[in-house]
Design a protein around this motif. Structure first.
Motif, PDB file in Angstrom:
ATOM      1  N   UNK A 124       0.829  -1.205   0.000  1.00 27.20           N
ATOM      2  CA  UNK A 124       0.000   0.000   0.000  1.00 27.20           C
ATOM      3  C   UNK A 124       0.865   1.257   0.000  1.00 27.20           C
ATOM      4  N   UNK A 125       1.946   1.224   0.761  1.00 34.10           N
ATOM      5  CA  UNK A 125       2.883   2.341   0.791  1.00 34.10           C
ATOM      6  C   UNK A 125       3.517   2.543  -0.583  1.00 34.10           C
ATOM      7  N   UNK A 126       3.936   1.459  -1.218  1.00 37.92           N
ATOM      8  CA  UNK A 126       4.530   1.562  -2.555  1.00 37.92           C
ATOM      9  C   UNK A 126       3.528   2.128  -3.550  1.00 37.92           C
ATOM     10  N   UNK A 127       2.282   1.699  -3.466  1.00 39.85           N
ATOM     11  CA  UNK A 127       1.251   2.205  -4.372  1.00 39.85           C
ATOM     12  C   UNK A 127       1.028   3.704  -4.157  1.00 39.85           C
ATOM     13  N   UNK A 128       1.030   4.136  -2.902  1.00 39.94           N
ATOM     14  CA  UNK A 128       0.849   5.562  -2.611  1.00 39.94           C
ATOM     15  C   UNK A 128       2.020   6.384  -3.142  1.00 39.94           C
ATOM     16  N   UNK A 129       3.232   5.871  -2.966  1.00 43.08           N
ATOM     17  CA  UNK A 129       4.408   6.583  -3.485  1.00 43.08           C
ATOM     18  C   UNK A 129       4.386   6.621  -5.012  1.00 43.08           C
ATOM     19  N   UNK A 130       4.004   5.521  -5.647  1.00 44.93           N
ATOM     20  CA  UNK A 130       3.909   5.502  -7.107  1.00 44.93           C
ATOM     21  C   UNK A 130       2.855   6.498  -7.578  1.00 44.93           C
ATOM     22  N   UNK A 131       1.743   6.571  -6.886  1.00 43.62           N
ATOM     23  CA  UNK A 131       0.699   7.541  -7.228  1.00 43.62           C
ATOM     24  C   UNK A 131       1.198   8.971  -7.102  1.00 43.62           C
ATOM     25  N   UNK A 132       1.967   9.237  -6.046  1.00 46.97           N
ATOM     26  CA  UNK A 132       2.529  10.577  -5.860  1.00 46.97           C
ATOM     27  C   UNK A 132       3.530  10.896  -6.966  1.00 46.97           C
ATOM     28  N   UNK A 133       4.301   9.913  -7.372  1.00 48.12           N
ATOM     29  CA  UNK A 133       5.238  10.130  -8.478  1.00 48.12           C
ATOM     30  C   UNK A 133       4.486  10.385  -9.789  1.00 48.12           C
ATOM     31  N   UNK A 134       3.430   9.619 -10.029  1.00 45.69           N
ATOM     32  CA  UNK A 134       2.631   9.865 -11.234  1.00 45.69           C
ATOM     33  C   UNK A 134       2.034  11.261 -11.202  1.00 45.69           C
ATOM     34  N   UNK A 135       1.652  11.706 -10.015  1.00 44.77           N
ATOM     35  CA  UNK A 135       1.132  13.063  -9.849  1.00 44.77           C
ATOM     36  C   UNK A 135       2.164  14.131 -10.180  1.00 44.77           C
ATOM     37  N   UNK A 136       3.425  13.769 -10.104  1.00 46.41           N
ATOM     38  CA  UNK A 136       4.516  14.678 -10.467  1.00 46.41           C
ATOM     39  C   UNK A 136       4.869  14.576 -11.953  1.00 46.41           C
TER      40      UNK A 136
END
Length: 188
Positions: A124-136
């Protein structure tokens, strides 16, 4: 029942950890945790969905911290550097929690069900970080690869930190682990 005391959630977490270490996770009941904390089972369930979640209550706060720090990284930062910036404040976040973290990990290591829950929380943490990166604006697969690498670095650094003598800071160990990852992937 004694008169009301503050920090019921914290008392439940402490009572659960003590009982899990003393008696084992599977042998400990919610009723026993609540009793040791001086609270009722009903109060326990106001704070936690089940007795596993007592060990994972800080996962959401950790995720929020890492995602917010990643968002604060310079826009020009490479995906892995943005993840590194997110990992950097971990030393301050965990500094006073070393002994409880060490005990928590010993309880998790002794129970397959808890190990599975830990892996789910890390995913879940990895998915959240990936989502934040996609947001960038980071595309796939770079966002997912950087996020998964960051979580792997965190996990290795955390295990090294709790297994050590407490002299080294978690942030320092995370930076060293990331440097090692870079070295391994560079083929040096």
């Amino acid at each position: 029942m004694s008169r009301w005391e503050p920090n019921g959630r914290g008392r439940l977490e402490q009572a659960a950890l003590e009982l899990y270490v003393e008696r084992g996770y599977e042998q400990t009941t919610v009723a026993e945790i609540a009793k040791r904390a001086g609270l009722t089972e009903r109060t326990f369930f106001r704070h936690f969905a089940d007795k596993r979640e007592v060990l994972f209550g800080g996962a959401e706060a950790l995720q929020e911290l890492l995602v917010s720090r990643l968002a604060e990284a310079p826009a020009s930062a490479a995906p892995i550097d943005a993840v590194a910036a997110a990992l950097d404040p971990l030393g301050a976040h965990f500094r006073a929690l070393r002994e409880p973290a060490r005990l928590r990990q010993s309880v998790i290591a002794a129970n397959t069900e808890l190990q599975e829950r830990e892996l789910i929380k890390l995913a879940s943490l990895a998915a959240a970080l990936a989502g934040a990166l996609r947001g960038r604006g980071v595309g796939e697969p770079a966002a997912s690869l950087a996020a998964e690498a960051g979580v792997a670095v965190f996990r290795v650094a955390f295990e090294t930190w709790i297994g050590g003598n407490g002299e080294r800071d978690l942030s320092e160990i995370a930076r060293e682990s990331l440097a090692e990852l870079r070295s391994v992937t560079a083929g040096t």
